[in-house]
Design a protein around this motif. Structure first.
Motif, short mmCIF file in Angstrom:
data_model
loop_
_atom_site.label_atom_id
_atom_site.label_comp_id
_atom_site.label_asym_id
_atom_site.label_seq_id
_atom_site.Cartn_x
_atom_site.Cartn_y
_atom_site.Cartn_z
N THR A 43 0.94 -1.18 -0.10
CA THR A 43 -0.24 -0.38 -0.05
C THR A 43 0.74 1.23 -0.14
OG1 THR A 43 -0.07 -0.01 2.37
CG2 THR A 43 -1.97 -1.36 1.02
N ARG A 44 2.03 1.29 0.60
CA ARG A 44 2.82 2.42 0.61
C ARG A 44 3.46 2.77 -0.81
NH1 ARG A 44 7.09 0.98 5.25
NH2 ARG A 44 8.37 1.95 3.37
N PRO A 45 3.43 4.16 -1.44
CA PRO A 45 3.99 4.35 -2.66
C PRO A 45 5.49 3.87 -2.76
CG PRO A 45 2.77 6.30 -1.43
CD PRO A 45 3.06 5.14 -0.36
N ILE A 46 6.13 4.00 -1.68
CA ILE A 46 7.58 3.57 -1.75
C ILE A 46 7.66 2.05 -2.18
CG2 ILE A 46 7.97 3.01 0.63
CD1 ILE A 46 10.50 4.63 -1.96
N ASP A 47 6.66 1.23 -1.62
CA ASP A 47 6.67 -0.25 -2.11
C ASP A 47 6.14 -0.49 -3.52
OD1 ASP A 47 7.85 -0.92 0.60
OD2 ASP A 47 5.60 -1.01 1.25
N ILE A 48 5.31 0.27 -3.94
CA ILE A 48 4.83 0.21 -5.46
C ILE A 48 5.85 0.55 -6.05
CG2 ILE A 48 2.98 1.25 -6.84
CD1 ILE A 48 1.33 1.43 -4.39
N PHE A 49 6.48 1.71 -5.95
CA PHE A 49 7.69 2.29 -6.77
C PHE A 49 8.69 1.34 -6.96
CE2 PHE A 49 11.87 4.14 -6.97
CZ PHE A 49 12.16 4.80 -8.34
N ASP A 50 9.14 0.54 -5.62
CA ASP A 50 9.98 -0.51 -5.64
C ASP A 50 9.58 -1.78 -6.58
OD1 ASP A 50 12.61 -1.05 -4.46
OD2 ASP A 50 11.78 -2.31 -2.90
N LEU A 51 8.40 -2.00 -6.22
CA LEU A 51 8.01 -3.26 -7.26
C LEU A 51 8.01 -2.94 -8.52
CD1 LEU A 51 6.48 -5.98 -7.73
CD2 LEU A 51 4.47 -4.63 -7.50
N CYS A 52 7.89 -1.63 -9.07
CA CYS A 52 8.14 -1.30 -10.48
C CYS A 52 9.49 -1.21 -10.88
CB CYS A 52 7.22 -0.12 -10.86
SG CYS A 52 5.57 0.28 -10.55
N LEU A 53 10.15 -0.76 -9.99
CA LEU A 53 11.70 -0.56 -10.17
C LEU A 53 12.15 -2.00 -10.41
CD1 LEU A 53 13.95 1.62 -10.23
CD2 LEU A 53 14.50 0.78 -8.31
N HIS A 54 11.90 -2.93 -9.68
CA HIS A 54 12.77 -4.40 -9.74
C HIS A 54 11.88 -5.22 -10.80
CE1 HIS A 54 15.61 -3.92 -6.65
NE2 HIS A 54 14.73 -3.14 -6.01
N ALA A 55 10.74 -4.77 -11.24
CA ALA A 55 10.10 -5.62 -12.28
C ALA A 55 10.38 -5.14 -13.51
CB ALA A 55 8.54 -5.50 -11.98
N ALA A 56 10.83 -3.75 -13.69
CA ALA A 56 11.29 -3.39 -15.14
C ALA A 56 12.13 -4.26 -15.96
CB ALA A 56 11.64 -2.11 -14.93
N PRO A 57 13.42 -4.87 -15.43
CA PRO A 57 14.25 -5.65 -15.96
C PRO A 57 13.73 -6.82 -16.58
CG PRO A 57 15.28 -4.74 -13.88
CD PRO A 57 13.82 -4.59 -13.86
N TRP A 58 12.63 -7.33 -15.82
CA TRP A 58 12.12 -8.65 -16.17
C TRP A 58 10.94 -8.51 -17.35
CZ3 TRP A 58 13.86 -13.06 -14.70
CH2 TRP A 58 14.87 -13.25 -13.85
N ALA A 59 10.46 -7.18 -17.30
CA ALA A 59 9.53 -6.65 -18.53
C ALA A 59 10.23 -6.50 -19.66
CB ALA A 59 8.84 -5.47 -17.99
N LEU A 60 11.53 -5.90 -19.56
CA LEU A 60 12.49 -5.80 -20.48
C LEU A 60 12.88 -7.26 -21.43
CD1 LEU A 60 14.45 -3.88 -22.47
CD2 LEU A 60 15.92 -4.25 -21.02
N LEU A 61 13.21 -7.96 -20.41
CA LEU A 61 13.49 -9.38 -20.78
C LEU A 61 12.14 -10.14 -21.66
CD1 LEU A 61 15.45 -11.62 -21.09
CD2 LEU A 61 14.55 -12.39 -18.76
N ALA A 62 11.11 -9.94 -20.99
CA ALA A 62 9.97 -10.64 -21.76
C ALA A 62 9.60 -9.90 -23.11
CB ALA A 62 8.73 -10.33 -20.89
N ALA A 63 10.00 -8.42 -23.12
CA ALA A 63 9.56 -8.05 -24.40
C ALA A 63 10.72 -8.34 -25.39
CB ALA A 63 9.76 -6.30 -24.22
#
Length: 72
Positions: A43-63
């Protein structure tokens, strides 16, 4: 799509493994944030940002993998 073509598959895998899973101990942030998301405690914005930050490389790999599959 030219951006994905410039990145080698090896680099995409390394980026996902190193940046996507950092820090490695005690557990990767991505795993921790996905558990929080599943539990409904993300629920905290910093946790949501952290999820996006660490998921971005995996999204790049999938693309990149989709792009490689399309061009073959």
């Amino acid at each position: 799509m030219a951006f994905l073509d410039k990145i080698s598959l090896l680099h995409a895998v390394l980026i996902a493994a190193l940046l996507g899973l950092a820090p490695f101990t005690p557990e990767p942030h991505l795993v921790e944030k996905l558990r929080m998301l599943a539990a409904g405690t993300l629920t905290r914005p910093i946790d949501i940002f952290d999820l996006c930050l660490h998921a971005a490389p995996w999204a790049l790999l999938a693309a990149k993998l989709l792009r490689v599959a399309q061009t073959r």
